[in-house]
Scaffold this active site. Structure first.
Site, PDB file in Angstrom:
ATOM      1  N   ARG A  86       7.073 -12.489  29.521  1.00  0.00           N
ATOM      2  CA  ARG A  86       5.746 -11.879  29.662  1.00  0.00           C
ATOM      3  C   ARG A  86       5.462 -10.893  28.532  1.00  0.00           C
ATOM      4  NH1 ARG A  86       6.242  -7.553  34.642  1.00  0.00           N
ATOM      5  NH2 ARG A  86       8.270  -6.685  34.110  1.00  0.00           N
ATOM      6  N   HIS A 118       3.980 -13.485  39.478  1.00  0.00           N
ATOM      7  CA  HIS A 118       4.001 -12.186  40.169  1.00  0.00           C
ATOM      8  C   HIS A 118       2.558 -11.718  40.420  1.00  0.00           C
ATOM      9  CE1 HIS A 118       4.932  -8.071  41.089  1.00  0.00           C
ATOM     10  NE2 HIS A 118       6.104  -8.021  40.474  1.00  0.00           N
ATOM     11  N   ASP A 144       8.701  -4.649  50.080  1.00  0.00           N
ATOM     12  CA  ASP A 144       9.255  -5.411  48.966  1.00  0.00           C
ATOM     13  C   ASP A 144      10.249  -6.401  49.559  1.00  0.00           C
ATOM     14  OD1 ASP A 144      10.142  -6.402  46.577  1.00  0.00           O
ATOM     15  OD2 ASP A 144      10.833  -4.488  45.770  1.00  0.00           O
ATOM     16  N   GLU A 170       3.848 -13.510  45.808  1.00  0.00           N
ATOM     17  CA  GLU A 170       4.397 -14.149  44.623  1.00  0.00           C
ATOM     18  C   GLU A 170       5.043 -15.485  44.966  1.00  0.00           C
ATOM     19  OE1 GLU A 170       6.926 -11.274  42.609  1.00  0.00           O
ATOM     20  OE2 GLU A 170       5.885  -9.660  43.697  1.00  0.00           O
ATOM     21  N   ARG A 190       0.100  -4.402  33.770  1.00  0.00           N
ATOM     22  CA  ARG A 190       0.254  -4.108  35.203  1.00  0.00           C
ATOM     23  C   ARG A 190      -0.917  -4.708  35.979  1.00  0.00           C
ATOM     24  NH1 ARG A 190       4.393  -2.792  38.342  1.00  0.00           N
ATOM     25  NH2 ARG A 190       5.005  -1.074  36.964  1.00  0.00           N
TER      26      ARG A 190
END
Length: 292
Positions: free
Chosen positions: A89, A159, A205, A264, A60
């Site tokens: 990832r 990201h 978002d 991003e 994270r």
């Protein structure tokens, strides 16, 4: 200038240091954990609650590589997909090469290719290469090559979690006039297209469309600007989880949203890429820091 160490969660990490910067990279996911240019604080945000495991849990913070889908998987097409933002990832990458470009620049090259494990999730042959140049700027080049005999379409994103002083005081320039897909609509809804700079006053978002240019995070608390240049991308995302979502994420502190923002660089939605056998595409990003 480059050291391979056993890092957090016993995961292998590459530590790079030269006269211009320090950088830490996890081989799990080719994941940038830290980038500290000389004279500045760390550019990357990393949650104090982040998990570091070899069981598939993503780290994270830093710069996760989202590939070959963004958001949730299409379960009708890929029934064995269990994670959002793809699977790469959560795969271990290999150190292919590194070189000293002089006292103030170092290049690290990582790669991963399809395997029995990846084909059980996503049935295509591929090679991914991440070239990382650590210097006064951080330069990333993520190349995807279709090494099979079947065409495939994929989405991707770097990201990136940026460390900031206070999300309520930062502004993000570079999306003025761009339409966006609002994944966390407020009441009343935000003006769309984007009017001026992006600011954070609630959960944010947004997938911005037709935004091939640079973005700039202005951070008056840390006294710096973060400049984000890109190539090979026509879409972008700005994300901050705000209060409620932060409280619902077990690997993220309740108040950590104050000190991070994701800007991003992506190929998502209409900007997803289709590669025929032998074709390739490269997403490039350069991150620079300037004092205010």
């Amino acid at each position: 200038m480059i050291t391979l160490v056993t890092g957090r969660g016993n995961l292998p990490e590459i530590h790079v240091q030269n006269s211009a910067a320090r950088c830490e990279i996890s081989l799990m996911g080719a994941h940038i954990l830290s980038f500290v240019p000389a004279g500045h604080r760390d550019v990357m945000f990393l949650s104090e609650k982040s998990e570091y495991s070899q069981t598939g849990k993503a780290i994270r913070g830093g710069i996760p590589v989202c590939w070959p889908w963004f958001g949730g998987a299409d379960k009708a097409k890929y029934p064995n997909a269990t994670t959002s933002h793809g699977f790469i990832r959560q795969f271990m990458w290999k150190l292919v090469d590194w070189k000293d470009n002089g006292a103030d620049s170092t290049t690290v090259t990582l790669a991963v290719e399809d395997s029995e494990a990846s084909r059980a999730i996503w049935p295509y042959a591929f090679n991914l290469t991440m070239t990382i140049v650590v210097g006064s700027t951080l330069q990333l080049a993520l190349e995807t090559v279709n090494t099979g005999d079947t065409e495939f379409t994929y989405a991707q994103a770097l990201h990136t979690y940026y460390a900031i002083g206070d999300c309520r005081q930062v502004s993000v320039n570079g999306f003025d006039g761009c339409k966006f897909i609002d994944k966390a609509p407020a009441n009343p809804p935000a003006a769309n297209p984007q009017p001026g700079d992006v600011t954070i006053t609630a959960e944010t978002d947004r997938v911005y469309l037709k935004c091939p240019g640079s973005a700039v995070i202005t951070d008056p608390v840390m006294g710096r600007k973060i400049v984000i240049d890109k190539e090979g991308s026509d879409t972008g995302v700005v994300w901050n989880p705000w209060i409620k979502k932060s409280q619902n994420m077990p690997d993220f502190g309740d108040l950590e949203y104050f000190n991070m923002i994701c800007v991003e660089n992506c190929n998502v939605d209409y900007d997803s890429k289709t590669l025929k056998p032998g074709e390739s595409h490269t997403l490039r990003v350069k991150i620079s820091v300037e004092k205010l």
